[in-house]
Scaffold this motif. Sequence first.
Motif, PDB file in Angstrom:
ATOM      1  N   PRO A 176       0.974  -1.207  -0.153  1.00  0.00           N
ATOM      2  CA  PRO A 176      -0.028   0.089  -0.094  1.00  0.00           C
ATOM      3  C   PRO A 176       0.672   1.384  -0.082  1.00  0.00           C
ATOM      4  CG  PRO A 176      -0.006  -0.941   2.360  1.00  0.00           C
ATOM      5  CD  PRO A 176       0.895  -1.621   1.342  1.00  0.00           C
ATOM      6  N   THR A 177       1.550   1.542  -1.111  1.00  0.00           N
ATOM      7  CA  THR A 177       2.310   2.602  -1.273  1.00  0.00           C
ATOM      8  C   THR A 177       1.235   4.068  -1.164  1.00  0.00           C
ATOM      9  OG1 THR A 177       1.971   2.904  -3.721  1.00  0.00           O
ATOM     10  CG2 THR A 177       4.092   1.812  -2.678  1.00  0.00           C
ATOM     11  N   GLU A 178       1.968   5.137  -0.904  1.00  0.00           N
ATOM     12  CA  GLU A 178       1.008   6.201  -0.901  1.00  0.00           C
ATOM     13  C   GLU A 178       0.356   6.567  -2.086  1.00  0.00           C
ATOM     14  OE1 GLU A 178       4.452   8.544  -0.121  1.00  0.00           O
ATOM     15  OE2 GLU A 178       4.093   9.074   1.773  1.00  0.00           O
ATOM     16  N   GLU A 179       1.052   6.351  -3.215  1.00  0.00           N
ATOM     17  CA  GLU A 179       0.579   6.562  -4.597  1.00  0.00           C
ATOM     18  C   GLU A 179      -0.899   5.801  -4.864  1.00  0.00           C
ATOM     19  OE1 GLU A 179       3.630   6.014  -4.137  1.00  0.00           O
ATOM     20  OE2 GLU A 179       4.506   7.868  -4.164  1.00  0.00           O
ATOM     21  N   ARG A 180      -0.557   4.454  -4.522  1.00  0.00           N
ATOM     22  CA  ARG A 180      -1.850   3.605  -4.755  1.00  0.00           C
ATOM     23  C   ARG A 180      -2.703   3.745  -3.831  1.00  0.00           C
ATOM     24  NH1 ARG A 180       2.596  -0.977  -4.617  1.00  0.00           N
ATOM     25  NH2 ARG A 180       3.083  -1.469  -7.075  1.00  0.00           N
ATOM     26  N   VAL A 181      -2.643   4.131  -2.637  1.00  0.00           N
ATOM     27  CA  VAL A 181      -3.673   4.811  -1.820  1.00  0.00           C
ATOM     28  C   VAL A 181      -4.411   5.736  -2.344  1.00  0.00           C
ATOM     29  CG1 VAL A 181      -4.371   5.377   0.378  1.00  0.00           C
ATOM     30  CG2 VAL A 181      -2.659   3.651   0.109  1.00  0.00           C
ATOM     31  N   LEU A 182      -3.716   6.797  -2.814  1.00  0.00           N
ATOM     32  CA  LEU A 182      -4.219   7.724  -3.258  1.00  0.00           C
ATOM     33  C   LEU A 182      -5.298   7.725  -4.633  1.00  0.00           C
ATOM     34  CD1 LEU A 182      -1.764  11.031  -3.151  1.00  0.00           C
ATOM     35  CD2 LEU A 182      -3.712  10.502  -1.654  1.00  0.00           C
ATOM     36  N   ARG A 183      -4.671   7.073  -5.457  1.00  0.00           N
ATOM     37  CA  ARG A 183      -5.342   6.413  -6.639  1.00  0.00           C
ATOM     38  C   ARG A 183      -6.663   5.828  -6.071  1.00  0.00           C
ATOM     39  NH1 ARG A 183      -0.638   5.436  -9.532  1.00  0.00           N
ATOM     40  NH2 ARG A 183      -0.470   3.274  -8.690  1.00  0.00           N
ATOM     41  N   MET A 184      -6.543   4.642  -5.238  1.00  0.00           N
ATOM     42  CA  MET A 184      -7.716   3.961  -4.553  1.00  0.00           C
ATOM     43  C   MET A 184      -8.742   5.051  -4.128  1.00  0.00           C
ATOM     44  SD  MET A 184      -9.348   1.161  -4.203  1.00  0.00           S
ATOM     45  CE  MET A 184      -7.871   0.181  -4.478  1.00  0.00           C
TER      46      MET A 184
END
Lengths: 481, 91
Positions: free
Chosen positions: A168-176
């Motif tokens: 759960p990287t920051e970028e993936r969580v923001l996209r989610m």
Amino acid sequence: MSAIPADFSGFIVIVKRDCETCQLIAPVLQTLAATGNCLIYSQDDPAFLPGIPSVRDDRELDVSYRLAIEIVPTIIRADAGVESQRLVGWRRDDWRTLTNNPGLGAGIAAFRPGCGSKSVDPGMPEKLAYKFGDTQVKARRIEVAPLQDEHELAFERGWSDGLPVVPPTEERVLRMLAGTTRAPQEIVGVIPPDFAPCSVEKVAINAVMAGCKPAYLPVVLAAVEAASRDEFCMHGVLATTYFAAPIVIVNGPVAREIGMNSAHNVLGQGNRANATIGRALQLVIRNVGGGKPGGVDRATLGQPGKIGFCFAEREQDSYWESLAVERGFAPDQSTVTLFAGGGVHVVGDQKSREPESLTRSLAALLRGLHHPKLYGGPDALLVISPEHMRVFREAGWSKARFREALADSLTMDGRRILAGKDGIAEGLPERAAGERLSKFREGGLQIVHAGGGAGMWSAAILGWAASGAKGSVPVTVPVKS
Amino acid sequence: MTILLDPTSESQPAQRQGLSRPQSLAGKRVALLDISKPRGDVFLDQLEAKLGSLGVATLRYQKPTFARVAPAELRGRIISECDLVIEALAD
């Protein structure tokens, strides 16, 4: 914070060396720079315009992000610190009008499209949002050491259900989080067994780990909300020695929109949405709620669906109203229904062509669930396949008529199932001898239509031993965008 | 450097140390808690009789359902009225 200096009046131009149009308009930039009221930013090389020493460095893309640049070159006109107009790419006439300079760009092509801004390279908007924006994401940040494997880290920290998780990287969580309009810090529910408040952001993190796409997030959020309702009794579903786990049934347009499977192999593997939505809910219970096997999860045997169990009802060609409609929702309302269920049991009936016969077959399966001599225990979820549905459709049987006939076949004379009868100690106490008993409590049998077009098999999914008011009842909640 | 976001609640549930067992039941009041599982009453009836014969005071309590944690009001009553609890845990 605006990237335009307070009270600045003039022009701001964003360029990059790796753009032929930006290189083409070098003379234009020189002219504008000479006016003294033009700020020029380069995204990749501040030295690429040798005649203009005042080019500013935006390799960090701070200014580009704050100005929401999508194309280079972009020219922005600012009046007293406020943007009043912008142009993207190179169109000589427009630039001349904007700058009020009729000779601008003489001798170069009249029109060239621009190139993509580096601030919108794949993955970059999320990175920049995290760096420069107000994401409202509050979760603790955990640094992964350069030689550390982030997948192994997830196992070591106990975040995994036994399968690898998507880090759960920051970028993936923001996209989610872009999959919902809900604020990251909004509380979705309180998750047992630790009764921990669970925010949209925490759901998003676990949805990333489960492998969800952002478009699935509203469904996961609805499932988490349903699981935290008191009447679902998630604490008990987790703590029981029985097989139960939250089974997610999706109804309405969202199932089609996110590509859920309601047909062949509907209860099996292979569809990303089906596989990951149920898993995301289980990861929320594990990670946010603290519910782990051997801890508060005391299941004697468990069942494979505890990794995640989610499917959509086959509504498009169903002869009956859907589960959600039966439970009071409009057909065009997307919903999630949570059912505390265990394993899948099969009824194979390839001979019944009359609804009465098929009903008796299905009842025979249902009577045997949990224990053939125990009545009024677990609920059940009956999954009628299309070929079995055809028998009812051709006979003109409504769902209500089927339910009525089924209820008759699910009634038993207490004397036949007393403890000790047929050489089996299990069974009902002597006081049940004079009673007519129903296999399920009132409202304890859910019915859905799902599966592939071929195969005269249906399935029953066993509920929890503590079904009903004393334990868990199915919960349906609308899916919010 | 890769940064991951913590998927947990970021809180540690309270860990409570169990009280030490009393040396004697003399003068103590014992709560007998039925969690509403089958035959819990049978077990507690026998304990009640046994403790009664030893002169130990008992009070009976019942959870509404075994499937949920005991309501706060019930826990409060037991704490205020008794010194010890014996729970009939399972059928």
